[in-house]
Write a protein that holds these residues in place. Structure first.
Motif, mmCIF file in Angstrom:
data_model
loop_
_atom_site.group_PDB
_atom_site.id
_atom_site.type_symbol
_atom_site.label_atom_id
_atom_site.label_comp_id
_atom_site.label_asym_id
_atom_site.label_seq_id
_atom_site.Cartn_x
_atom_site.Cartn_y
_atom_site.Cartn_z
ATOM 1 N N ARG A 116 29.148 20.995 22.389
ATOM 2 C CA ARG A 116 30.454 21.591 22.679
ATOM 3 C C ARG A 116 31.409 21.209 21.548
ATOM 4 O O ARG A 116 31.440 20.073 21.100
ATOM 5 N N GLY A 117 32.154 22.161 21.082
ATOM 6 C CA GLY A 117 33.091 21.914 19.990
ATOM 7 C C GLY A 117 32.451 21.990 18.617
ATOM 8 O O GLY A 117 33.140 22.039 17.611
ATOM 9 N N LEU A 118 31.129 22.001 18.565
ATOM 10 C CA LEU A 118 30.398 22.116 17.294
ATOM 11 C C LEU A 118 29.727 23.473 17.154
ATOM 12 O O LEU A 118 29.448 23.918 16.049
ATOM 13 N N SER A 119 29.451 24.110 18.272
ATOM 14 C CA SER A 119 28.755 25.388 18.287
ATOM 15 C C SER A 119 29.553 26.395 19.100
ATOM 16 O O SER A 119 30.101 26.058 20.147
ATOM 17 N N THR A 120 29.603 27.613 18.618
ATOM 18 C CA THR A 120 30.235 28.680 19.387
ATOM 19 C C THR A 120 29.211 29.434 20.235
ATOM 20 O O THR A 120 29.571 30.325 20.995
ATOM 21 N N ILE A 121 27.945 29.040 20.106
ATOM 22 C CA ILE A 121 26.863 29.742 20.787
ATOM 23 C C ILE A 121 26.541 29.147 22.148
ATOM 24 O O ILE A 121 26.269 29.859 23.100
ATOM 25 N N THR A 122 26.570 27.824 22.256
ATOM 26 C CA THR A 122 26.154 27.147 23.482
ATOM 27 C C THR A 122 26.856 25.808 23.592
ATOM 28 O O THR A 122 27.530 25.366 22.657
ATOM 29 N N ASP A 123 26.669 25.146 24.722
ATOM 30 C CA ASP A 123 27.272 23.827 24.950
ATOM 31 C C ASP A 123 26.272 22.685 24.802
ATOM 32 O O ASP A 123 26.651 21.579 24.420
ATOM 33 N N TYR A 124 25.011 22.940 25.164
ATOM 34 C CA TYR A 124 23.995 21.881 25.133
ATOM 35 C C TYR A 124 22.686 22.409 24.569
ATOM 36 O O TYR A 124 22.316 23.561 24.815
ATOM 37 N N PHE A 125 22.008 21.538 23.855
ATOM 38 C CA PHE A 125 20.623 21.770 23.438
ATOM 39 C C PHE A 125 19.746 20.812 24.239
ATOM 40 O O PHE A 125 20.096 19.639 24.375
ATOM 41 N N VAL A 126 18.632 21.327 24.707
ATOM 42 C CA VAL A 126 17.560 20.479 25.215
ATOM 43 C C VAL A 126 16.418 20.684 24.238
ATOM 44 O O VAL A 126 15.999 21.822 24.001
ATOM 45 N N ILE A 127 15.944 19.604 23.641
ATOM 46 C CA ILE A 127 14.896 19.684 22.622
ATOM 47 C C ILE A 127 13.725 18.839 23.110
ATOM 48 O O ILE A 127 13.914 17.702 23.557
ATOM 49 N N CYS A 128 12.521 19.403 23.026
ATOM 50 C CA CYS A 128 11.341 18.648 23.441
ATOM 51 C C CYS A 128 10.116 19.095 22.656
ATOM 52 O O CYS A 128 10.144 20.109 21.958
#
Length: 124
Positions: A28-40
């Motif tokens: 949030r505040g870094l991307s205009t596309i989404t709020d959270y990444f889940v990476i696995c």
């Protein structure tokens, strides 16, 4: 359901299919596309498919949350599930190191998540 709750549920479902090195980034505040990444990480094409299907099916079945889109093929070894405010990135093998999303988004705070938390969430 809030974005962070959605991200933690996605991480929980990835964990149930033995995905490894699960990380949640608050973009949030870094991307205009989404709020959270889940990476696995998944270690084979069948596991990649199983993680994707588990997250997609369980989010819809248990929470009424449908993904907007799924992108990537099993041959590409990187699949993305788009829940608008959460993007789930499932990598196979060395692709995660190659694309290094955690380094690209190093300004993003990491949200603590552990398999123990996943277990507690599934019992709640």
């Amino acid at each position: 359901m809030t974005g962070i709750e959605k991200a933690k549920w996605c991480a929980t479902y990835a964990d149930t299919k033995k995905a490894e090195d699960i990380v949640i980034l608050d973009v949030r505040g870094l991307s205009t596309i989404t709020d959270y990444f889940v990476i696995c990480t998944a270690h084979s094409s069948p596991q990649l498919r199983a993680v994707r299907d588990e997250i997609d099916v369980m989010m819809r079945r248990e929470h009424g949350v449908k993904s907007k889109a799924k992108d990537g093929s099993f041959e590409s070894t990187w699949i993305i599930i788009d829940f608008s405010d959460v993007l789930v990135h499932i990598f196979q093998g060395d692709q995660r190191d190659f694309y290094s999303l955690e380094n690209l988004w190093s300004d993003a705070p990491r949200i603590e998540f552990s398999p123990e938390e996943a277990l507690a969430m599934t019992r709640a």
